[in-house]
Write an enzyme that holds these catalytic residues in place. Structure first.
Site, PDB file in Angstrom:
ATOM      1  N   LYS A  41     -12.372  19.913  11.293  1.00 45.10           N
ATOM      2  CA  LYS A  41     -12.009  19.270  12.558  1.00 45.10           C
ATOM      3  C   LYS A  41     -12.331  20.133  13.777  1.00 45.10           C
ATOM      4  CE  LYS A  41      -8.490  16.483  10.346  1.00 45.10           C
ATOM      5  NZ  LYS A  41      -9.443  15.392  10.077  1.00 45.10           N
ATOM      6  N   GLU A 138      -5.828  21.874  11.090  1.00 45.09           N
ATOM      7  CA  GLU A 138      -6.155  22.342   9.733  1.00 45.09           C
ATOM      8  C   GLU A 138      -6.150  23.866   9.671  1.00 45.09           C
ATOM      9  OE1 GLU A 138      -8.914  18.668   8.064  1.00 45.09           O
ATOM     10  OE2 GLU A 138      -9.876  20.460   8.857  1.00 45.09           O
ATOM     11  N   THR A 208      -6.106   6.738  19.662  1.00 39.97           N
ATOM     12  CA  THR A 208      -7.433   6.255  19.253  1.00 39.97           C
ATOM     13  C   THR A 208      -7.251   5.032  18.353  1.00 39.97           C
ATOM     14  OG1 THR A 208      -7.491   7.840  17.426  1.00 39.97           O
ATOM     15  CG2 THR A 208      -8.537   8.510  19.480  1.00 39.97           C
ATOM     16  N   ASP A 241     -12.874  13.409  15.629  1.00 34.94           N
ATOM     17  CA  ASP A 241     -13.242  14.728  16.168  1.00 34.94           C
ATOM     18  C   ASP A 241     -14.313  14.574  17.250  1.00 34.94           C
ATOM     19  OD1 ASP A 241     -11.586  15.589  14.108  1.00 34.94           O
ATOM     20  OD2 ASP A 241     -13.279  15.909  12.749  1.00 34.94           O
TER      21      ASP A 241
END
Ligand code: RIB
Length: 291
Positions: A41, A138, A208, A241
């Protein structure tokens, strides 16, 4: 530090296999050939931003192995500064990804070197010249919390893509300039009224909406930004991303959040028309040609 955008997050080798359908527990299905692509990411966000012209550096870690070399090559050839990507004793992070014919993906991440991105890496950072710091989750949560705090104190706007979703201290949420979540994450956090995202503390938020675009949540209200139509959805891996990277790039250039979101939905839409994450990200010229 001369980059206006800093991205802190993971770098993974994506091991991608196409499958007709996902296996149930205890079941085996046969897939296509495995393709190895640069992902993660953080690296994806940085590459997406660089492709649309941002001056960007990634803060992260890879192993001293072939996958680490693959990631450095992808980042550097896209124009991302990798001086702050350290080489860890641990292997490069790996994401095991299955993609179904509808372009949807399922991902298991083995963090490897990403687990070594530490608070001391943040303490070694200079925020001079930076205007935006964008993080995703992450890498260790304590590192992200520390980075958001450090950026906020340095007058740099923190943006957080809350993916994968995690519980954050109230103070961290208050320090955010932009909180980015998808619809499922928004539902987990506040239910169906997205305006409540601002009650958590960020100055603004973005939800999103996949192929439908995104919603910008600000004090003035919620504004939906529709996506553009694309011919064929090949692979949605890394579309979120791509959105975060393009949004951050435009914010660092001085766009307001609505202008930045309008740009970022186009970048995310084009990204799903090609396989993989980083290899699918469009350039500024490709976005400009859309009109
Ligand atoms: O968001 C997509 C990314 O998630 C993939 O590139 C994979 O590496 C995982 O981190």
């Amino acid at each position: 530090m001369t980059q206006t955008l800093l991205v802190l997050g993971s770098a993974n080798a994506d091991l991608v296999v196409e499958v007709g359908r996902r296996p149930a527990g205890g079941e085996t299905v046969l897939g296509g050939d495995t393709v190895v692509l640069p992902g993660g990411k953080g690296a994806n966000t940085a590459v997406a931003a660089a492709r649309v012209g941002a001056s960007v550096a990634l803060v992260g870690a890879v192993g001293g192995d072939g996958y680490g070399a693959l990631l450095r090559e992808s980042l550097e050839s896209s124009g991302v500064d990798t001086a702050l990507v350290k080489t860890s004793e641990r292997p490069t992070g790996i994401a095991y990804i299955t993609v179904t014919p509808d372009g949807e993906n399922s991902i298991v991440v083995s963090p490897g070197a990403n687990a070594d991105v530490s608070k001391s890496d943040v303490d070694a950072l200079s925020f001079e010249g930076a205007s935006v710091l964008t993080c995703s989750l992450e890498v260790p949560l304590e590192t992200v919390i520390h980075a958001i705090d450090a950026a906020s104190r340095a007058g740099v706007r923190p943006v957080l893509n809350l993916s994968p979703v995690a519980e954050l201290p109230a103070e961290t949420l208050r320090q955010l300039n932009v909180l980015i979540v998808n619809e499922h994450e928004a539902a987990q956090l506040v239910g169906s009224d997205w305006r409540d995202l601002l009650r958590l503390g960020p100055t603004s938020a973005i939800v999103t909406l996949g192929s439908r675009g995104a919603a910008v949540v600000a004090q003035a209200g919620v504004v939906e930004v529709p996506s553009i139509e694309v011919d064929e959805v090949v692979d949605t891996t890394g579309a979120g991303d791509a959105f975060a990277g393009a949004l951050s790039a435009r914010l660092a250039e001085g766009d307001n959040i609505l202008q930045a979101a309008k740009y970022a939905v186009k970048v995310a839409a084009l990204s799903v028309t090609k396989a993989g994450a980083q290899p699918s990200y469009p350039t500024a010229a490709q976005i400009a040609s859309l009109g």
